[in-house]
Design a protein around this motif. Sequence first.
Motif, PDB file in Angstrom:
ATOM      1  N   HIS A 181     -16.121  77.896  33.802  1.00 25.04           N
ATOM      2  CA  HIS A 181     -16.524  78.792  34.903  1.00 25.04           C
ATOM      3  C   HIS A 181     -17.834  79.449  34.518  1.00 25.04           C
ATOM      4  O   HIS A 181     -17.968  79.932  33.399  1.00 25.04           O
ATOM      5  CB  HIS A 181     -15.491  79.899  35.110  1.00 25.04           C
ATOM      6  N   THR A 182     -18.783  79.493  35.455  1.00 28.74           N
ATOM      7  CA  THR A 182     -20.063  80.159  35.150  1.00 28.74           C
ATOM      8  C   THR A 182     -20.009  81.613  35.631  1.00 28.74           C
ATOM      9  O   THR A 182     -19.075  82.032  36.321  1.00 28.74           O
ATOM     10  CB  THR A 182     -21.247  79.469  35.864  1.00 28.74           C
ATOM     11  N   GLU A 183     -21.076  82.341  35.301  1.00 27.56           N
ATOM     12  CA  GLU A 183     -21.172  83.762  35.659  1.00 27.56           C
ATOM     13  C   GLU A 183     -20.914  84.011  37.139  1.00 27.56           C
ATOM     14  O   GLU A 183     -20.225  84.961  37.506  1.00 27.56           O
ATOM     15  CB  GLU A 183     -22.583  84.282  35.343  1.00 27.56           C
ATOM     16  N   SER A 184     -21.482  83.189  38.030  1.00 26.12           N
ATOM     17  CA  SER A 184     -21.336  83.465  39.469  1.00 26.12           C
ATOM     18  C   SER A 184     -20.071  82.828  40.035  1.00 26.12           C
ATOM     19  O   SER A 184     -19.795  82.953  41.226  1.00 26.12           O
ATOM     20  CB  SER A 184     -22.558  82.932  40.239  1.00 26.12           C
ATOM     21  N   GLY A 185     -19.305  82.098  39.182  1.00 23.67           N
ATOM     22  CA  GLY A 185     -18.046  81.516  39.656  1.00 23.67           C
ATOM     23  C   GLY A 185     -18.107  80.030  39.970  1.00 23.67           C
ATOM     24  O   GLY A 185     -17.160  79.479  40.540  1.00 23.67           O
ATOM     25  N   ILE A 186     -19.193  79.350  39.596  1.00 23.32           N
ATOM     26  CA  ILE A 186     -19.226  77.886  39.792  1.00 23.32           C
ATOM     27  C   ILE A 186     -18.135  77.288  38.906  1.00 23.32           C
ATOM     28  O   ILE A 186     -17.990  77.657  37.735  1.00 23.32           O
ATOM     29  CB  ILE A 186     -20.606  77.303  39.419  1.00 23.32           C
ATOM     30  N   TRP A 187     -17.360  76.392  39.499  1.00 30.50           N
ATOM     31  CA  TRP A 187     -16.225  75.766  38.799  1.00 30.50           C
ATOM     32  C   TRP A 187     -16.651  74.370  38.370  1.00 30.50           C
ATOM     33  O   TRP A 187     -17.128  73.584  39.182  1.00 30.50           O
ATOM     34  CB  TRP A 187     -15.041  75.713  39.771  1.00 30.50           C
ATOM     35  N   ILE A 188     -16.503  74.087  37.076  1.00 31.77           N
ATOM     36  CA  ILE A 188     -17.009  72.819  36.530  1.00 31.77           C
ATOM     37  C   ILE A 188     -15.884  72.104  35.799  1.00 31.77           C
ATOM     38  O   ILE A 188     -15.180  72.726  34.993  1.00 31.77           O
ATOM     39  CB  ILE A 188     -18.157  73.103  35.526  1.00 31.77           C
ATOM     40  N   ASP A 189     -15.703  70.828  36.097  1.00 31.47           N
ATOM     41  CA  ASP A 189     -14.760  70.067  35.275  1.00 31.47           C
ATOM     42  C   ASP A 189     -15.493  68.954  34.539  1.00 31.47           C
ATOM     43  O   ASP A 189     -16.546  68.489  34.972  1.00 31.47           O
ATOM     44  CB  ASP A 189     -13.578  69.524  36.096  1.00 31.47           C
ATOM     45  N   ASP A 190     -14.940  68.566  33.397  1.00 30.19           N
ATOM     46  CA  ASP A 190     -15.533  67.509  32.584  1.00 30.19           C
ATOM     47  C   ASP A 190     -14.406  66.657  32.000  1.00 30.19           C
ATOM     48  O   ASP A 190     -13.673  67.119  31.124  1.00 30.19           O
ATOM     49  CB  ASP A 190     -16.359  68.152  31.452  1.00 30.19           C
ATOM     50  N   GLU A 191     -14.263  65.457  32.543  1.00 29.52           N
ATOM     51  CA  GLU A 191     -13.303  64.520  31.945  1.00 29.52           C
ATOM     52  C   GLU A 191     -13.978  63.899  30.734  1.00 29.52           C
ATOM     53  O   GLU A 191     -15.021  63.266  30.863  1.00 29.52           O
ATOM     54  CB  GLU A 191     -12.925  63.417  32.937  1.00 29.52           C
TER      55      GLU A 191
END
Length: 334
Positions: free
Chosen positions: A214-224
Amino acid sequence: MTVRIGMIGPGGMGQAHIDRIRSVIAGGEVVAISDIAEDNVTTVASTYGVKGYTDSAELIADPDVDAVMICSFGPAHEADVIACIEAGKRVFCEKPMTPDAQGALNIMDAEQRAGRKLVTVGFMRRFDESYRQMKAILDSGEVGETLIVHNRHRNPTVPERYTWDMVINDTGIHEIDTMRWLTGEEIVRVRVDTPKKTTKRFEHLQDPLILIMHTESGIWIDDEIFVNNQHSYDIQCEAVAETGTIRLSDQHLIERTGTVGRSNALTMDHNERFGGAFVREVQEWITAVARDEHTGSSAWDGYAAACVCDAGVRALTEDGEVAVEMIDKPALYA
Ligand code: ISE
């Protein structure tokens, strides 16, 4: 001026850099190598006709060496990077700068004592043309705010010496850095999800796994992250923004049509997939060294990535989310 380079740890990655510097990159020459493995020193030094050392301190002190490239194993980087800073020599250090945040703090302390940025970290995806185009569109604002980013990082295999934590601090670190750069935000929380394990490789690894950030502004990131898929070096990235979705296209070099249908050539190797990015990043570094300037990712970027790695490694053994802990950015990196 030709920048005379000393290389520490000329394994596969290091020799690929030497070949690039000799064939397509201008303004630099590798004049010395060092390796703790004596037989590798003999082989590589004679292959390229350069000086060979078994002690990296001697290479760093060599007056014929203007700048240093470090391509050794991640845990060995810290001492050599600090020795370069103390010798006043510019240093390009392959990722990870250090596998953990404490080592990175020690490097930043040494740079602050020196009073200038001498360290460049080899986060090569920032130099990849397709990632750059993706970032340019997101930065232009034409698709609105970025909300979600999906990543896939797949390798054909990794060797047995690849330890359990390297899934995060040697492989996932690429997406960790790329996501900081792509979004322009720090990663503040991480979690690791653990799917069913492949039977195709070593028991000590959780493979595959999903790193959620999760980034500061709330961007949700996944990494397989799947490092033993048995078939290809496969890098995917898709950013979902408010009014558009941008995705890296497939990176195959050719498409073949024949009696069995149509197929893509699959890349097996990061040096092939990111060949253009490696050339651009090393060329930019050599050009900057000749002008006595800093370029590329700084020790701060190496530190920030290491902080996320520390949290990710903890999340591998703990349930739930782990907060990323970072110091405030020192003035030298502002
Ligand atoms: C390796 O060190 C790399 O940097 C590759 O890009 C990555 O895919 C691999 O997992 C790492 O071990």
